[in-house]
Scaffold this motif. Structure first.
Motif, PDB file in Angstrom:
ATOM      1  N   SER A  61      34.393 -10.797 -62.135  1.00 36.85           N
ATOM      2  CA  SER A  61      33.891  -9.860 -61.124  1.00 36.85           C
ATOM      3  C   SER A  61      32.384  -9.961 -61.015  1.00 36.85           C
ATOM      4  CB  SER A  61      34.200  -8.422 -61.533  1.00 36.85           C
ATOM      5  OG  SER A  61      35.547  -8.159 -61.350  1.00 36.85           O
ATOM      6  N   ALA A  62      31.879  -9.606 -59.835  1.00 37.29           N
ATOM      7  CA  ALA A  62      30.420  -9.501 -59.653  1.00 37.29           C
ATOM      8  C   ALA A  62      30.173  -8.397 -58.642  1.00 37.29           C
ATOM      9  CB  ALA A  62      29.853 -10.821 -59.152  1.00 37.29           C
ATOM     10  N   ASN A  63      29.008  -7.758 -58.738  1.00 42.01           N
ATOM     11  CA  ASN A  63      28.756  -6.672 -57.796  1.00 42.01           C
ATOM     12  C   ASN A  63      27.437  -6.853 -57.054  1.00 42.01           C
ATOM     13  OD1 ASN A  63      26.818  -5.925 -59.642  1.00 42.01           O
ATOM     14  ND2 ASN A  63      27.279  -3.754 -59.465  1.00 42.01           N
ATOM     15  N   SER A  64      27.233  -5.962 -56.107  1.00 39.42           N
ATOM     16  CA  SER A  64      26.014  -5.954 -55.315  1.00 39.42           C
ATOM     17  C   SER A  64      25.884  -4.530 -54.779  1.00 39.42           C
ATOM     18  CB  SER A  64      26.188  -6.971 -54.191  1.00 39.42           C
ATOM     19  OG  SER A  64      25.090  -6.941 -53.346  1.00 39.42           O
ATOM     20  N   PHE A  65      24.681  -4.171 -54.307  1.00 41.08           N
ATOM     21  CA  PHE A  65      24.442  -2.768 -53.941  1.00 41.08           C
ATOM     22  C   PHE A  65      24.261  -2.578 -52.439  1.00 41.08           C
ATOM     23  CE2 PHE A  65      22.368  -3.536 -58.107  1.00 41.08           C
ATOM     24  CZ  PHE A  65      23.237  -2.782 -58.881  1.00 41.08           C
ATOM     25  N   ALA A  66      24.419  -1.316 -52.019  1.00 37.88           N
ATOM     26  CA  ALA A  66      23.989  -0.959 -50.660  1.00 37.88           C
ATOM     27  C   ALA A  66      22.460  -1.005 -50.635  1.00 37.88           C
ATOM     28  CB  ALA A  66      24.472   0.448 -50.318  1.00 37.88           C
ATOM     29  N   LYS A  67      21.890  -1.120 -49.463  1.00 37.49           N
ATOM     30  CA  LYS A  67      20.419  -1.114 -49.388  1.00 37.49           C
ATOM     31  C   LYS A  67      19.931  -0.018 -48.432  1.00 37.49           C
ATOM     32  CE  LYS A  67      19.051  -2.313 -45.162  1.00 37.49           C
ATOM     33  NZ  LYS A  67      20.008  -2.765 -44.250  1.00 37.49           N
ATOM     34  N   ILE A  68      18.742   0.430 -48.731  1.00 35.47           N
ATOM     35  CA  ILE A  68      18.070   1.375 -47.833  1.00 35.47           C
ATOM     36  C   ILE A  68      16.679   0.833 -47.556  1.00 35.47           C
ATOM     37  CG2 ILE A  68      16.924   3.647 -47.808  1.00 35.47           C
ATOM     38  CD1 ILE A  68      19.906   3.849 -47.178  1.00 35.47           C
ATOM     39  N   ILE A  69      16.304   0.764 -46.276  1.00 34.74           N
ATOM     40  CA  ILE A  69      14.924   0.376 -45.954  1.00 34.74           C
ATOM     41  C   ILE A  69      14.083   1.651 -45.942  1.00 34.74           C
ATOM     42  CG2 ILE A  69      13.375  -0.688 -44.269  1.00 34.74           C
ATOM     43  CD1 ILE A  69      15.697  -2.420 -43.324  1.00 34.74           C
ATOM     44  N   LEU A  70      13.097   1.674 -46.845  1.00 31.54           N
ATOM     45  CA  LEU A  70      12.226   2.856 -46.948  1.00 31.54           C
ATOM     46  C   LEU A  70      11.110   2.768 -45.906  1.00 31.54           C
ATOM     47  CD1 LEU A  70      12.306   5.246 -48.893  1.00 31.54           C
ATOM     48  CD2 LEU A  70      10.873   3.958 -50.478  1.00 31.54           C
ATOM     49  N   PHE A  71      10.559   1.581 -45.741  1.00 36.09           N
ATOM     50  CA  PHE A  71       9.490   1.357 -44.752  1.00 36.09           C
ATOM     51  C   PHE A  71       9.626  -0.035 -44.158  1.00 36.09           C
ATOM     52  CE2 PHE A  71       7.660   4.502 -47.603  1.00 36.09           C
ATOM     53  CZ  PHE A  71       7.180   5.441 -46.707  1.00 36.09           C
ATOM     54  N   GLY A  72       9.331  -0.153 -42.868  1.00 37.07           N
ATOM     55  CA  GLY A  72       9.124  -1.471 -42.273  1.00 37.07           C
ATOM     56  C   GLY A  72      10.275  -2.076 -41.491  1.00 37.07           C
ATOM     57  N   GLU A  73      11.373  -1.311 -41.220  1.00 35.13           N
ATOM     58  CA  GLU A  73      12.407  -1.914 -40.374  1.00 35.13           C
ATOM     59  C   GLU A  73      11.787  -2.221 -39.010  1.00 35.13           C
ATOM     60  OE1 GLU A  73      12.024   1.445 -41.359  1.00 35.13           O
ATOM     61  OE2 GLU A  73      14.189   1.739 -41.673  1.00 35.13           O
ATOM     62  N   HIS A  74      12.245  -3.224 -38.382  1.00 37.57           N
ATOM     63  CA  HIS A  74      11.772  -3.759 -37.096  1.00 37.57           C
ATOM     64  C   HIS A  74      10.421  -4.461 -37.199  1.00 37.57           C
ATOM     65  CE1 HIS A  74      15.176  -2.633 -34.744  1.00 37.57           C
ATOM     66  NE2 HIS A  74      15.145  -1.401 -35.229  1.00 37.57           N
ATOM     67  N   SER A  75       9.395  -3.794 -37.773  1.00 36.05           N
ATOM     68  CA  SER A  75       8.113  -4.505 -37.889  1.00 36.05           C
ATOM     69  C   SER A  75       8.269  -5.728 -38.806  1.00 36.05           C
ATOM     70  CB  SER A  75       7.010  -3.567 -38.391  1.00 36.05           C
ATOM     71  OG  SER A  75       7.478  -2.772 -39.444  1.00 36.05           O
ATOM     72  N   VAL A  76       9.249  -5.671 -39.723  1.00 38.02           N
ATOM     73  CA  VAL A  76       9.496  -6.797 -40.639  1.00 38.02           C
ATOM     74  C   VAL A  76       9.898  -8.066 -39.868  1.00 38.02           C
ATOM     75  CG1 VAL A  76      11.970  -6.322 -41.097  1.00 38.02           C
ATOM     76  CG2 VAL A  76      10.575  -7.340 -42.881  1.00 38.02           C
ATOM     77  N   VAL A  77      10.542  -7.862 -38.724  1.00 37.81           N
ATOM     78  CA  VAL A  77      10.968  -8.994 -37.889  1.00 37.81           C
ATOM     79  C   VAL A  77       9.735  -9.768 -37.383  1.00 37.81           C
ATOM     80  CG1 VAL A  77      12.139  -9.562 -35.695  1.00 37.81           C
ATOM     81  CG2 VAL A  77      13.095  -7.800 -37.207  1.00 37.81           C
ATOM     82  N   TYR A  78       8.592  -9.049 -37.249  1.00 32.89           N
ATOM     83  CA  TYR A  78       7.358  -9.655 -36.717  1.00 32.89           C
ATOM     84  C   TYR A  78       6.373 -10.019 -37.826  1.00 32.89           C
ATOM     85  CZ  TYR A  78       9.614  -8.160 -32.557  1.00 32.89           C
ATOM     86  OH  TYR A  78      10.560  -8.018 -31.571  1.00 32.89           O
ATOM     87  N   GLY A  79       6.902 -10.184 -39.049  1.00 32.18           N
ATOM     88  CA  GLY A  79       6.061 -10.699 -40.135  1.00 32.18           C
ATOM     89  C   GLY A  79       5.346  -9.645 -40.949  1.00 32.18           C
ATOM     90  N   HIS A  80       5.550  -8.346 -40.624  1.00 30.50           N
ATOM     91  CA  HIS A  80       4.921  -7.293 -41.428  1.00 30.50           C
ATOM     92  C   HIS A  80       5.787  -7.012 -42.667  1.00 30.50           C
ATOM     93  CE1 HIS A  80       1.904  -6.498 -38.419  1.00 30.50           C
ATOM     94  NE2 HIS A  80       2.858  -6.532 -37.495  1.00 30.50           N
ATOM     95  N   PRO A  81       5.178  -6.387 -43.694  1.00 26.58           N
ATOM     96  CA  PRO A  81       5.959  -6.141 -44.912  1.00 26.58           C
ATOM     97  C   PRO A  81       6.912  -4.956 -44.759  1.00 26.58           C
ATOM     98  CG  PRO A  81       3.726  -5.319 -45.156  1.00 26.58           C
ATOM     99  CD  PRO A  81       3.768  -5.997 -43.825  1.00 26.58           C
ATOM    100  N   ALA A  82       7.940  -4.955 -45.586  1.00 33.10           N
ATOM    101  CA  ALA A  82       8.865  -3.821 -45.648  1.00 33.10           C
ATOM    102  C   ALA A  82       9.117  -3.476 -47.106  1.00 33.10           C
ATOM    103  CB  ALA A  82      10.178  -4.181 -44.974  1.00 33.10           C
ATOM    104  N   ILE A  83       9.513  -2.223 -47.337  1.00 35.08           N
ATOM    105  CA  ILE A  83       9.862  -1.776 -48.687  1.00 35.08           C
ATOM    106  C   ILE A  83      11.318  -1.318 -48.638  1.00 35.08           C
ATOM    107  CG2 ILE A  83       9.397  -0.065 -50.503  1.00 35.08           C
ATOM    108  CD1 ILE A  83       6.468   0.000 -49.445  1.00 35.08           C
ATOM    109  N   ALA A  84      12.137  -1.880 -49.512  1.00 36.13           N
ATOM    110  CA  ALA A  84      13.561  -1.538 -49.471  1.00 36.13           C
ATOM    111  C   ALA A  84      14.104  -1.339 -50.881  1.00 36.13           C
ATOM    112  CB  ALA A  84      14.332  -2.643 -48.760  1.00 36.13           C
TER     113      ALA A  84
END
Ligand code: PMV
Length: 324
Positions: A6-29
């Motif tokens: 077995s192996a697992n993985s987690f749900a994610k939450i974007i705290l900052f930077g959704e959409h702007s991340v697409v244009y090269g800005h940083p995001a925190i997740a």
């Protein structure tokens, strides 16, 4: 006979930077440790099977909406010279689909880790991200990669597209995050395309908002390091207002943000692509988290989750260790 793994993985939450991340800005997740997906690979006498909440049958018969998963599995089997192996992959997921919580990326990461483990092959984190993105390219079109990077991380991350993501110094360890589902599916591709179109049609208004979301991520990084909950909350609320002006909020998400703040949250915002999906609120205590979650459910949230930040403290570890 091979052993079940077995192996697992987690749900994610974007705290900052959704959409702007697409244009090269940083995001925190953040990975959400309490909301996970597990992939188990079980030896079979013949055939290749998948059992999950959406599909139960032969992998080659996977339906159109799971095409990304099918391609991913085929890609891994070809790479590992195991196209004739017989097994069942069982997926047990607590992550709601299409709510901006990274369900597809988390499933892809858990399957990739489990198959490599089953065939006794080590895999580095970089390699894992590249392989899991085979699925995301098909399911999401042109993802920034933030989903796979976050769901495969043990820590909050600082993410910049096409760069190695790094663990962030996260010292808000006494606060809580409330996550509420608006009950409406998020629309990642539509939201990303809307902003791209608006950037062409209304550049003067849209470009500064994107740039400022990038500045906010930098300020938030420092605030998280200093454990300045009040500032983190304010930056979340400002982000929400920017995302609203970018056209990706909804009346329900706006209402949940306002209600959270009126009930004592440091700040609140939509998370992920928007146009549906989830919002998050930062609060100071478990009681307050429960109170805000109750208020949001009374206001129509279809699900709520509470994540303590107790285990999010900064630890120095090599993020590129073998994880196979
Ligand atoms: O799929 P979601 O709702 O988690 O949104 C992904 C984040 C975006 O910045 C909107 C898109 C991307 O690829 O980074």
């Amino acid at each position: 006979m091979k052993k079940t793994v077995s192996a697992n993985s987690f749900a994610k939450i974007i705290l900052f930077g959704e959409h702007s991340v697409v244009y090269g800005h940083p995001a925190i997740a953040l990975p959400l440790y309490s909301v996970d997906v597990n992939a188990t690979v079980i030896p079979a006498n013949s055939g290749q099977w998948l059992r999950s909440r959406y599909f139960d049958g032969e992998i080659q018969q996977l339906s159109e909406n799971l095409l990304g998963i099918k391609r991913l599995i085929n890609w891994i089997l070809t790479t590992l010279n195991q196209t004739n192996a017989s097994f069942t992959i069982q997926i047990d997921s607590k992550i709601p689909a299409e709510r901006g919580m990274g369900s597809s990326a988390a499933t892809a990461v858990a399957i990739t880790k489990a198959l490599f483990k089953y065939f006794d092959k080590p895999i580095s984190r970089d390699n894992l991200l590249q392989i899991a993105n085979v699925e995301e390219q098909i399911t999401h079109g042109n993802p920034s990669g933030i989903d796979t990077a976050t769901v495969s991380s043990e820590h909050p991350i600082w993410f910049v597209k096409h760069q190695e993501n790094e663990q962030i110094e996260f010292n808000l360890t006494t606060d809580y995050l409330v996550i509420a589902d608006s009950g409406i599916k998020g629309k990642t591709a539509e939201a990303v395309n809307l902003i791209a179109d608006n950037l062409i049609d209304e550049a003067d208004e849209i470009q500064p908002l994107i740039t400022d979301l990038g500045h906010i991520a930098h300020q938030a990084k420092t605030a998280l390091q200093r454990a300045d909950s009040k500032l983190v909350g304010e930056l979340m609320t400002t982000s929400h207002h920017h995302l609203n002006r970018l056209g990706v909020s909804t009346p329900v998400l706006d209402k949940f943000v306002d209600l959270s703040i009126a009930n004592g949250a440091y700040g609140a915002k939509l998370t992920g692509s928007g146009m549906g999906g989830c919002m998050i609120a930062l609060v100071a205590s478990s009681q307050q988290a429960q109170h805000v979650a109750n208020i949001l459910r009374d206001a129509g949230a279809t699900s709520t989750w509470i994540q303590s930040f107790k285990n999010y403290g900064y630890t120095v570890e090599d993020a590129d260790d073998n994880i196979g």
